[in-house]
Write a protein that holds these residues in place. Sequence first.
Motif, PDB file in Angstrom:
ATOM      1  N   ASN A 144     -69.538  71.567 -23.419  1.00  0.00           N
ATOM      2  CA  ASN A 144     -70.013  70.330 -24.075  1.00  0.00           C
ATOM      3  C   ASN A 144     -71.232  69.561 -23.187  1.00  0.00           C
ATOM      4  O   ASN A 144     -71.275  68.421 -23.015  1.00  0.00           O
ATOM      5  N   LYS A 145     -72.046  70.313 -22.675  1.00  0.00           N
ATOM      6  CA  LYS A 145     -73.355  69.663 -22.159  1.00  0.00           C
ATOM      7  C   LYS A 145     -74.111  69.127 -23.023  1.00  0.00           C
ATOM      8  O   LYS A 145     -74.442  69.875 -24.187  1.00  0.00           O
ATOM      9  N   PHE A 146     -74.716  68.046 -22.530  1.00  0.00           N
ATOM     10  CA  PHE A 146     -75.524  66.973 -23.687  1.00  0.00           C
ATOM     11  C   PHE A 146     -76.982  67.445 -23.022  1.00  0.00           C
ATOM     12  O   PHE A 146     -77.537  67.202 -21.962  1.00  0.00           O
ATOM     13  N   LEU A 147     -77.924  68.084 -23.739  1.00  0.00           N
ATOM     14  CA  LEU A 147     -79.416  68.204 -23.815  1.00  0.00           C
ATOM     15  C   LEU A 147     -80.041  67.302 -24.555  1.00  0.00           C
ATOM     16  O   LEU A 147     -79.889  67.221 -25.881  1.00  0.00           O
ATOM     17  N   SER A 148     -81.137  66.358 -23.801  1.00  0.00           N
ATOM     18  CA  SER A 148     -81.790  65.537 -24.718  1.00  0.00           C
ATOM     19  C   SER A 148     -83.163  65.511 -24.180  1.00  0.00           C
ATOM     20  O   SER A 148     -83.590  65.899 -22.883  1.00  0.00           O
ATOM     21  N   LYS A 149     -84.055  64.778 -25.200  1.00  0.00           N
ATOM     22  CA  LYS A 149     -85.522  64.750 -24.739  1.00  0.00           C
ATOM     23  C   LYS A 149     -86.021  63.549 -25.521  1.00  0.00           C
ATOM     24  O   LYS A 149     -85.567  63.332 -26.790  1.00  0.00           O
ATOM     25  N   VAL A 150     -86.861  63.056 -25.102  1.00  0.00           N
ATOM     26  CA  VAL A 150     -87.920  61.927 -26.084  1.00  0.00           C
ATOM     27  C   VAL A 150     -89.062  62.735 -26.404  1.00  0.00           C
ATOM     28  O   VAL A 150     -89.880  63.275 -25.778  1.00  0.00           O
ATOM     29  N   LEU A 151     -89.203  62.662 -27.657  1.00  0.00           N
ATOM     30  CA  LEU A 151     -90.051  63.214 -28.479  1.00  0.00           C
ATOM     31  C   LEU A 151     -91.310  62.309 -28.813  1.00  0.00           C
ATOM     32  O   LEU A 151     -90.947  61.259 -29.443  1.00  0.00           O
ATOM     33  N   ASN A 152     -92.479  62.766 -28.747  1.00  0.00           N
ATOM     34  CA  ASN A 152     -93.617  61.964 -29.316  1.00  0.00           C
ATOM     35  C   ASN A 152     -94.437  62.847 -30.438  1.00  0.00           C
ATOM     36  O   ASN A 152     -94.134  63.950 -30.655  1.00  0.00           O
ATOM     37  N   LYS A 153     -95.466  62.309 -31.076  1.00  0.00           N
ATOM     38  CA  LYS A 153     -95.985  62.774 -32.279  1.00  0.00           C
ATOM     39  C   LYS A 153     -96.690  64.206 -31.689  1.00  0.00           C
ATOM     40  O   LYS A 153     -97.167  64.306 -30.629  1.00  0.00           O
ATOM     41  N   GLY A 154     -96.184  65.029 -32.584  1.00  0.00           N
ATOM     42  CA  GLY A 154     -96.665  66.518 -32.252  1.00  0.00           C
ATOM     43  C   GLY A 154     -95.639  67.284 -31.779  1.00  0.00           C
ATOM     44  O   GLY A 154     -95.829  68.523 -31.609  1.00  0.00           O
ATOM     45  N   ASP A 155     -94.864  66.738 -30.934  1.00  0.00           N
ATOM     46  CA  ASP A 155     -93.890  67.369 -30.255  1.00  0.00           C
ATOM     47  C   ASP A 155     -92.612  68.162 -31.084  1.00  0.00           C
ATOM     48  O   ASP A 155     -92.544  67.611 -32.245  1.00  0.00           O
ATOM     49  N   VAL A 156     -92.243  69.262 -30.669  1.00  0.00           N
ATOM     50  CA  VAL A 156     -91.269  70.256 -31.392  1.00  0.00           C
ATOM     51  C   VAL A 156     -90.077  70.514 -30.580  1.00  0.00           C
ATOM     52  O   VAL A 156     -89.945  70.392 -29.462  1.00  0.00           O
ATOM     53  N   PHE A 157     -88.734  70.241 -31.364  1.00  0.00           N
ATOM     54  CA  PHE A 157     -87.521  70.414 -30.756  1.00  0.00           C
ATOM     55  C   PHE A 157     -86.582  71.267 -31.554  1.00  0.00           C
ATOM     56  O   PHE A 157     -86.762  71.304 -32.748  1.00  0.00           O
TER      57      PHE A 157
END
Length: 254
Positions: A144-157
Amino acid sequence: RSDGIILSSFLLLAVLLALVSWQATASDPSPLQDFCVADMNSPVRVNGFVCKNPMEVNADDFFKAAALDKPRVTNKVGSNVTLINVMQIAGLNTLGISIARIDYAPLGQNPPHTHPRATEILTVLEGTLYVGFVTSNQPAPNRNKFLSKVLNKGDVFVFPVGLIHFQFNPNPHKPAVAIAALSSQNPGAITIANAVFGSDPQISDDVLAKAFQVEKNTIDWLQPAIARGFALCGADGWLPGRWRVCRSRAGGGD
């Protein structure tokens, strides 16, 4: 020694074939013709939809005036998902892909959910999003590892198939917009809070109280609240563990 090499080569080939066959069954079946436009009126039930007579297929079977460039009104959790799948474009049948526009109000979220049949790749068109997913019940230390990121315009996840994930707009003043592609003609969605606390019929409060290690009266409060369309909303500012309850029906009036 040569027998050992042959045996090792055979085992390697078997493993590779197993991996290839697993990949082949891990997503929508591949088409066996140029297209298989869904015949929504056929009484025949198959995994997917029966093919429409190719002689009756026309360009409109592959088209929808979806107005995905237009903003949508968001619901009470602050999001609106406009999904274009095989139910909107019959020509998507057997092609293993769909698309969605997602609108986020200021501090709005697309709450934790899964897609049981699709991997999702999300692109931010406007604004900022805080996104993340949780891995499955693997052996430690990856459980149950939590992976997160803050995305800005144009970013892909990318959100891997079947894993719980979410998107949240941390900006209290500006909306956000994203486009998501999903690797299924019918990816499905399971919103965690709705599924667990708002199922029909309800899951036993004894079961849920034991699972969440809380008092039964907490479950007894949550179940009718979710069933009435109440929505769990993020607290002001994205602070883990801080939540408030929006006493409003999702997408409706007070």
